[in-house]
Design a protein around this motif. Structure first.
Motif, PDB file in Angstrom:
ATOM      1  N   HIS A  20      -4.525  11.726 -62.297  1.00  0.00           N
ATOM      2  CA  HIS A  20      -4.569  10.278 -61.768  1.00  0.00           C
ATOM      3  C   HIS A  20      -3.675  10.233 -60.716  1.00  0.00           C
ATOM      4  O   HIS A  20      -2.545   9.612 -60.859  1.00  0.00           O
ATOM      5  N   PRO A  21      -3.857  10.990 -59.574  1.00  0.00           N
ATOM      6  CA  PRO A  21      -2.785  10.985 -58.633  1.00  0.00           C
ATOM      7  C   PRO A  21      -2.637   9.615 -58.125  1.00  0.00           C
ATOM      8  O   PRO A  21      -1.381   9.430 -57.548  1.00  0.00           O
ATOM      9  N   GLN A  22      -3.786   8.714 -57.955  1.00  0.00           N
ATOM     10  CA  GLN A  22      -3.246   7.378 -57.487  1.00  0.00           C
ATOM     11  C   GLN A  22      -2.539   6.631 -58.331  1.00  0.00           C
ATOM     12  O   GLN A  22      -1.865   5.693 -57.826  1.00  0.00           O
ATOM     13  N   VAL A  25       0.491   8.180 -59.485  1.00  0.00           N
ATOM     14  CA  VAL A  25       1.872   8.361 -59.182  1.00  0.00           C
ATOM     15  C   VAL A  25       2.022   7.852 -57.572  1.00  0.00           C
ATOM     16  O   VAL A  25       3.177   7.502 -57.398  1.00  0.00           O
ATOM     17  N   ARG A  26       0.955   7.480 -56.804  1.00  0.00           N
ATOM     18  CA  ARG A  26       1.243   7.045 -55.575  1.00  0.00           C
ATOM     19  C   ARG A  26       1.493   5.672 -55.707  1.00  0.00           C
ATOM     20  O   ARG A  26       2.282   5.083 -54.789  1.00  0.00           O
ATOM     21  N   ALA A  27       0.998   4.928 -56.495  1.00  0.00           N
ATOM     22  CA  ALA A  27       1.134   3.524 -56.633  1.00  0.00           C
ATOM     23  C   ALA A  27       2.522   3.208 -57.022  1.00  0.00           C
ATOM     24  O   ALA A  27       3.323   2.527 -56.468  1.00  0.00           O
ATOM     25  N   ILE A  28       3.200   4.209 -57.632  1.00  0.00           N
ATOM     26  CA  ILE A  28       4.508   4.073 -58.502  1.00  0.00           C
ATOM     27  C   ILE A  28       5.513   4.235 -57.053  1.00  0.00           C
ATOM     28  O   ILE A  28       6.467   3.317 -56.889  1.00  0.00           O
ATOM     29  N   GLU A  64       6.027  16.461 -57.080  1.00  0.00           N
ATOM     30  CA  GLU A  64       6.439  16.407 -55.784  1.00  0.00           C
ATOM     31  C   GLU A  64       5.173  16.664 -54.569  1.00  0.00           C
ATOM     32  O   GLU A  64       5.435  15.974 -53.616  1.00  0.00           O
ATOM     33  N   ASP A  65       4.413  17.501 -54.937  1.00  0.00           N
ATOM     34  CA  ASP A  65       3.276  17.564 -53.987  1.00  0.00           C
ATOM     35  C   ASP A  65       2.453  16.182 -53.898  1.00  0.00           C
ATOM     36  O   ASP A  65       2.007  15.743 -52.729  1.00  0.00           O
ATOM     37  N   ILE A  66       2.173  15.184 -54.770  1.00  0.00           N
ATOM     38  CA  ILE A  66       1.716  14.189 -54.814  1.00  0.00           C
ATOM     39  C   ILE A  66       2.433  13.040 -54.187  1.00  0.00           C
ATOM     40  O   ILE A  66       2.214  12.162 -53.137  1.00  0.00           O
TER      41      ILE A  66
END
Ligand code: ZN
Length: 308
Positions: free
Chosen positions: A80-82, A84-87, A124-126
């Protein structure tokens, strides 16, 4: 809505102290209490709830204008990389909860190192920014594996929030310092919060206790840590704790079932109150000085810190 619930911070709060709000990002089927019922190999086949639940917590934080630290599993980040991005996009701190929710106390040094490196790289990559914080699943750093602090320092972490200085059937190191301290390995350990009553540390950081006990007990605990100890409190919760509609895991014993499901429908409302009653921010900002991140601040601030 009860207009009394809209009152500002209670008179016993210390408005000069900013507390640390933290979230352990894992799904309902990954909790340690269910590990004997659900093998990690089954995780991919279970209905996921984590994305909507993290969104719910992000909305509660946004409503209060507060920032937080999200200790996130590598497993969740990968699928669920999205999330992580939202955070990160909303200005919160991304930190590590390990890869697959293995207790640090059950891992060899090599296993822990692999787990830490794998989770940190994924995150870190995301996120595109450094990850410096770690919380061991189930607060599983204690007297028998304090060497984990060295492994954390060697794998690029600057702080850990993995010791719970209480007596508990699954974790805890009651004799550990109650507040942020530097370890011999140069890492900063920031324990989960406790309230000292007589000679005993009582857990008062969130999780099951926050759901089980009436809200005023939690408010009293944070106030007492701020006023008596003069320290910030560290609060933690999980996305599944704001989700009364989560699928029930069958075949779980009465104690684990009670601990997991008690008062799930009340948690979001209590979090709203807690966010309103106190000031909250990310771990890396609340404890910047203890972690050693504040050294390059303005000279005036440094002098003030040293005399304070
Ligand atoms: Zn966890």
């Amino acid at each position: 809505m009860n207009p009394g619930a809209q009152q500002p911070a209670p008179a016993n709060a210390r408005p000069d102290i900013v507390n640390a709000f933290t979230v352990d990002v894992e799904d309902y089927f990954q909790v340690a209490a269910f590990a004997h019922r659900i093998d990690p190999a089954q995780w991919d086949a279970l209905p996921c709830r984590v994305e909507r639940n993290v969104e719910h917590i992000l909305a509660l934080l946004a409503g209060a204008g507060a920032k937080a630290t999200f200790f996130t599993l590598g497993w969740i980040a990968q699928r669920h990389p999205q999330v992580v991005r939202a955070i990160v996009n909303q200005g919160h701190e991304l930190a590590s909860h390990g890869y697959a929710h293995q207790r640090a106390s059950g891992q060899s040094e090599a296993e822990l190192r692999d787990d830490l490196v794998r989770a940190r790289k994924l995150l870190e990559d995301i996120a595109g920014e450094p990850v410096i914080g770690y919380r061991a699943p189930s607060f599983s750093i204690g007297r028998d594996n304090l060497w984990a602090h060295r492994v954390l320092a060697e794998t690029g972490h600057r702080y850990s929030s993995s010791i719970y200085p209480v007596r508990h059937d699954h974790y805890g190191m009651p004799e550990a310092p109650r507040f942020a301290h530097r370890t011999p390995d140069g890492l900063t350990e920031i324990p989960a919060s406790t309230v000292r009553v007589g000679q005993v540390n009582l857990p008062s950081s969130g999780g099951g206790y926050f759901r089980l006990l009436p809200y005023p007990v939690s408010r009293w605990s944070v106030s007492r840590i701020n006023r008596r100890d003069g320290e910030p409190a560290v609060f933690y919760c999980h996305p599944w704790e704001v989700d009364p509609g989560q699928p029930r895991v069958p075949g779980v014993g009465a104690k684990a079932r009670f601990r997991h499901y008690v008062n799930l429908s009340r948690t979001a409302g209590r979090i709203e109150r807690l966010l309103r009653d106190f000031r909250w921010d990310r771990m890396d900002r609340v404890f910047a000085r203890q972690i050693g991140l504040a050294d390059d601040g303005p000279a005036e601030a440094r002098v003030h810190d040293h005399v304070a």
